[in-house]
Design a protein around this motif. Structure first.
Motif, PDB file in Angstrom:
ATOM      1  N   GLN A 202      -9.776  -2.241   3.530  1.00 46.00           N
ATOM      2  CA  GLN A 202      -9.133  -1.914   4.801  1.00 46.00           C
ATOM      3  C   GLN A 202      -7.663  -2.341   4.772  1.00 46.00           C
ATOM      4  OE1 GLN A 202     -11.058   0.012   6.811  1.00 46.00           O
ATOM      5  NE2 GLN A 202     -12.305  -0.290   4.976  1.00 46.00           N
ATOM      6  N   PRO A 203      -6.790  -1.588   5.469  1.00 43.68           N
ATOM      7  CA  PRO A 203      -5.359  -1.895   5.421  1.00 43.68           C
ATOM      8  C   PRO A 203      -5.031  -3.221   6.082  1.00 43.68           C
ATOM      9  CG  PRO A 203      -5.813  -0.238   7.103  1.00 43.68           C
ATOM     10  CD  PRO A 203      -7.093  -0.437   6.335  1.00 43.68           C
TER      11      PRO A 203
ATOM     12  N   PRO B  43      -2.464  -2.016   9.499  1.00 39.41           N
ATOM     13  CA  PRO B  43      -2.816  -0.661   9.931  1.00 39.41           C
ATOM     14  C   PRO B  43      -1.656   0.012  10.654  1.00 39.41           C
ATOM     15  CG  PRO B  43      -4.493  -2.261  10.570  1.00 39.41           C
ATOM     16  CD  PRO B  43      -3.297  -3.037  10.120  1.00 39.41           C
TER      17      PRO B  43
ATOM     18  N   ALA C 248      -1.374   4.331  10.840  1.00 39.77           N
ATOM     19  CA  ALA C 248      -1.345   5.601  10.120  1.00 39.77           C
ATOM     20  C   ALA C 248      -0.174   6.485  10.533  1.00 39.77           C
ATOM     21  CB  ALA C 248      -2.662   6.347  10.320  1.00 39.77           C
TER      22      ALA C 248
ATOM     23  N   LEU D 113      -8.623   8.622   5.423  1.00 38.19           N
ATOM     24  CA  LEU D 113      -8.647   7.840   6.656  1.00 38.19           C
ATOM     25  C   LEU D 113      -9.976   7.945   7.386  1.00 38.19           C
ATOM     26  CD1 LEU D 113      -5.118   8.840   8.012  1.00 38.19           C
ATOM     27  CD2 LEU D 113      -5.740   6.771   6.752  1.00 38.19           C
TER      28      LEU D 113
ATOM     29  N   HIS E  34     -10.785   4.253   4.393  1.00 34.02           N
ATOM     30  CA  HIS E  34      -9.572   3.466   4.640  1.00 34.02           C
ATOM     31  C   HIS E  34      -8.899   3.844   5.962  1.00 34.02           C
ATOM     32  CE1 HIS E  34      -9.919   2.160   0.450  1.00 34.02           C
ATOM     33  NE2 HIS E  34     -10.041   3.434   0.125  1.00 34.02           N
TER      34      HIS E  34
ATOM     35  N   GLY F 178      -6.745   3.976   9.201  1.00 33.23           N
ATOM     36  CA  GLY F 178      -5.559   3.262   9.635  1.00 33.23           C
ATOM     37  C   GLY F 178      -4.552   2.954   8.558  1.00 33.23           C
ATOM     38  N   THR F 179      -4.778   3.423   7.322  1.00 34.86           N
ATOM     39  CA  THR F 179      -3.831   3.135   6.252  1.00 34.86           C
ATOM     40  C   THR F 179      -2.605   4.035   6.368  1.00 34.86           C
ATOM     41  OG1 THR F 179      -5.634   2.518   4.769  1.00 34.86           O
ATOM     42  CG2 THR F 179      -3.511   3.005   3.759  1.00 34.86           C
TER      43      THR F 179
END
Length: 274
Positions: A119-120, A123, A125, A160, A164, A166-167
């Motif tokens: 996970q980022p 976050p 995006a 997304l 992953h 919110g990256t």
């Protein structure tokens, strides 16, 4: 100033198609110690991809005789915040030194650091135009580092929707735009077709558009992120298109084994055989 190293690799022969095949030691033979995973992939005739080099015994990996295709090119940081950029550049320099130990030609990047679950760490995006400009400048600085070291940094696209969320700068369209804006042979795309299928689809057209900017291609099937033939992607058709386009780089299996790693590797090789 030295340029990126050539794509030809000594030790692992090219397939009849011209490209070479690699596999992730992070996702295959997972019941074995890491050095043994690398050795097994090497014995099977594949180049080897690793992720976080800082947790590995790099001299022991080198002693296996394996050819390393790529490794993660940073430990922490991001492309747009002051502290994140400083940490990204600092740990990228450390990664370049580690790449010298195992002679990994490509060092992989993401739009931001990822935690242990993928996970980022930052976050966000939806990036503003000014953040795109800062990200381009940061990648340009990394490309300069890569040029001096004779290595290539690759920016990987992520999905997304599943893995992953919110990256930032995650989609293939994003990584393509950034890499093209940097316009350096030491900054290329790591075009991950598993992630692209989930987020964007139309993979053959995506390959055609991106290929001049691609440093490596990664694959796994959808859904499940296992070897080709376990899902919906017609990798045989993609392989035929890559042969038609004259792609002579690396295709890496970054996926789980659905029914044993050796069977997964066999299916991967069959999908990309001429």
């Amino acid at each position: 100033m030295g340029g990126p190293r050539p794509t030809a690799t000594v030790g692992v022969p090219a397939s009849p198609a011209g490209y070479r095949l690699a596999a992730s030691a992070e996702m295959l033979f997972v019941d074995l110690p890491f050095v043994e995973r690398v050795a097994r992939l090497h014995e099977r005739g594949f180049e080897v991809e690793i992720w976080d080099w800082s947790t590995k015994d790099l001299p022991a990996l080198t002693a296996t005789g394996a050819v390393f295709s790529s490794m993660t090119g940073y430990l922490r940081g991001d492309l747009v915040t002051d502290d994140g950029i400083a940490e990204l550049l600092r740990t990228a320099e450390l990664s370049l030194r580690a790449a010298d130990v195992i002679d990994a030609p490509r060092l992989n990047l993401h739009g931001t650091g990822l935690d242990a679950t993928g996970q980022p760490v930052r976050p966000g995006a939806d990036m503003l135009p000014m953040q795109w400009e800062v990200a381009t400048q940061t990648l340009g600085r990394l490309a300069e580092m890569g040029e001096r070291a004779g290595r290539v940094f690759t920016l990987e696209n992520l999905n997304l929707e599943v893995d992953h969320p919110g990256t930032p700068f995650a989609r293939a369209a994003d990584t393509f735009a950034l890499v093209r804006a940097v316009d350096s042979p030491a900054m290329r795309m790591n075009l991950d077709l598993y992630h692209a299928q989930i987020g964007e689809g139309n993979l053959i057209e995506l390959v055609r558009r991106c290929l001049p900017w691609v440093g490596e291609i990664q694959v796994a099937d959808v859904p499940g992120r296992c070897e080709p033939g376990t899902g919906e992607i017609r990798y045989e058709a993609i392989a035929a298109e890559l042969r038609r386009l004259g792609y002579d780089g690396v295709i890496g299996l970054e996926g789980w084994a659905s029914a044993g790693p050796d069977r997964a590797l066999d299916a991967f090789r069959a999908a990309f055989s001429a």
